[in-house]
Design a protein around this motif. Structure first.
Motif, PDB file in Angstrom:
ATOM      1  N   ASN A  41       0.829  -1.205   0.000  1.00 21.91           N
ATOM      2  CA  ASN A  41       0.000   0.000   0.000  1.00 21.91           C
ATOM      3  C   ASN A  41       0.869   1.262   0.000  1.00 21.91           C
ATOM      4  O   ASN A  41       0.670   2.152  -0.827  1.00 21.91           O
ATOM      5  CB  ASN A  41      -0.946  -0.002   1.206  1.00 21.91           C
ATOM      6  N   PHE A  42       1.814   1.321   0.904  1.00 23.75           N
ATOM      7  CA  PHE A  42       2.653   2.515   0.991  1.00 23.75           C
ATOM      8  C   PHE A  42       3.531   2.660  -0.247  1.00 23.75           C
ATOM      9  O   PHE A  42       3.622   3.735  -0.833  1.00 23.75           O
ATOM     10  CB  PHE A  42       3.523   2.497   2.254  1.00 23.75           C
ATOM     11  N   ASP A  43       4.182   1.587  -0.636  1.00 26.11           N
ATOM     12  CA  ASP A  43       5.131   1.670  -1.741  1.00 26.11           C
ATOM     13  C   ASP A  43       4.430   1.960  -3.070  1.00 26.11           C
ATOM     14  O   ASP A  43       5.001   2.622  -3.927  1.00 26.11           O
ATOM     15  CB  ASP A  43       5.954   0.391  -1.828  1.00 26.11           C
ATOM     16  N   SER A  44       3.200   1.494  -3.231  1.00 27.49           N
ATOM     17  CA  SER A  44       2.475   1.764  -4.486  1.00 27.49           C
ATOM     18  C   SER A  44       2.085   3.239  -4.596  1.00 27.49           C
ATOM     19  O   SER A  44       1.905   3.750  -5.694  1.00 27.49           O
ATOM     20  CB  SER A  44       1.240   0.878  -4.598  1.00 27.49           C
ATOM     21  N   GLN A  45       1.951   3.911  -3.470  1.00 24.54           N
ATOM     22  CA  GLN A  45       1.616   5.333  -3.466  1.00 24.54           C
ATOM     23  C   GLN A  45       2.864   6.215  -3.478  1.00 24.54           C
ATOM     24  O   GLN A  45       2.768   7.422  -3.652  1.00 24.54           O
ATOM     25  CB  GLN A  45       0.776   5.672  -2.234  1.00 24.54           C
ATOM     26  N   SER A  46       4.008   5.595  -3.309  1.00 20.28           N
ATOM     27  CA  SER A  46       5.273   6.330  -3.220  1.00 20.28           C
ATOM     28  C   SER A  46       5.797   6.643  -4.620  1.00 20.28           C
ATOM     29  O   SER A  46       5.806   5.779  -5.491  1.00 20.28           O
ATOM     30  CB  SER A  46       6.284   5.475  -2.459  1.00 20.28           C
ATOM     31  N   ASN A  47       6.226   7.879  -4.804  1.00 19.45           N
ATOM     32  CA  ASN A  47       6.814   8.275  -6.080  1.00 19.45           C
ATOM     33  C   ASN A  47       8.318   8.053  -6.104  1.00 19.45           C
ATOM     34  O   ASN A  47       8.896   7.808  -7.151  1.00 19.45           O
ATOM     35  CB  ASN A  47       6.528   9.751  -6.369  1.00 19.45           C
ATOM     36  N   ASN A  48       8.951   8.170  -4.959  1.00 22.08           N
ATOM     37  CA  ASN A  48      10.400   7.984  -4.872  1.00 22.08           C
ATOM     38  C   ASN A  48      10.794   7.800  -3.412  1.00 22.08           C
ATOM     39  O   ASN A  48       9.947   7.807  -2.526  1.00 22.08           O
ATOM     40  CB  ASN A  48      11.160   9.151  -5.531  1.00 22.08           C
ATOM     41  N   ILE A  49      12.070   7.655  -3.189  1.00 21.46           N
ATOM     42  CA  ILE A  49      12.568   7.367  -1.835  1.00 21.46           C
ATOM     43  C   ILE A  49      12.301   8.516  -0.867  1.00 21.46           C
ATOM     44  O   ILE A  49      12.276   8.311   0.351  1.00 21.46           O
ATOM     45  CB  ILE A  49      14.060   6.966  -1.881  1.00 21.46           C
ATOM     46  N   ASN A  50      12.054   9.712  -1.384  1.00 27.73           N
ATOM     47  CA  ASN A  50      11.734  10.838  -0.496  1.00 27.73           C
ATOM     48  C   ASN A  50      10.492  10.555   0.341  1.00 27.73           C
ATOM     49  O   ASN A  50      10.387  11.042   1.473  1.00 27.73           O
ATOM     50  CB  ASN A  50      11.505  12.118  -1.300  1.00 27.73           C
TER      51      ASN A  50
END
Length: 114
Positions: A23-32
Motif C-alpha cells: 500500500n505505501f510503496d504503491s503510493q510512493s513516487n520515490n525514496i523521499n
C-alpha cells in the motif's frame, strides 16, 4: 511513523507487513516518501539509509512469500536475515536521524541562504 512502529511491523505478522508495504510503496513516487515517513531530512545520507531500509524489507518479503523468478520458492531463513538487517538499519538510522535533524538546517542555511 515512528521507528518503533516500523520495527513492530517488520517483526510482526508478515502478511500485515506485506499489505502495508504494498500500500505505501504503491503510493510512493520515490525514496523521499520513505524519508518523510520516517522523519528524515531530505538529504543524501537520509536517502541512502531509507533506501537500505526499504530494500531490506522488500527483499525479506520476497524471500518470505516466494521469489517469483525462482518458481516462487519460499526461503524463510534468508528472509529473516533481511528483516534483521531492516531492523538494524532502522535502529542505527534513528540515532543518525536525530543528529541530522539538528545539523541539516545549519547546512541548508549556510549553502542556500538567500
Amino acid at each position: 511513523m515512528e521507528s518503533h512502529e516500523l520495527i513492530e511491523l517488520v517483526n510482526g505478522d508478515k502478511t500485515k507487513l506485506q499489505k502495508w508495504f504494498d500500500n505505501f510503496d504503491s503510493q510512493s513516487n520515490n525514496i523521499n516518501d520513505w524519508q518523510r515517513l520516517l522523519n528524515y531530512p531530505l538529504e543524501t545520507y537520509s536517502c541512502q539509509i531509507c533506501h537500505k531500509i526499504r530494500t531490506s524489507i522488500m527483499t525479506g518479503l520476497s524471500f518470505h512469500f516466494g521469489v517469483r523468478h525462482l518458481n516462487a520458492v519460499k526461503l524463510p531463513s534468508i528472509a529473516q536475515l533481511h528483516f534483521v538487517d531492516a531492523v538494524n538499519y532502522i535502529e542505527k538510522g534513528e540515532k543518525i536521524r536525530k543528529e541530522l535533524q539538528s545539523i541539516y538546517p545549519k547546512i541548508s542555511e549556510l549553502l542556500y541562504k538567500s
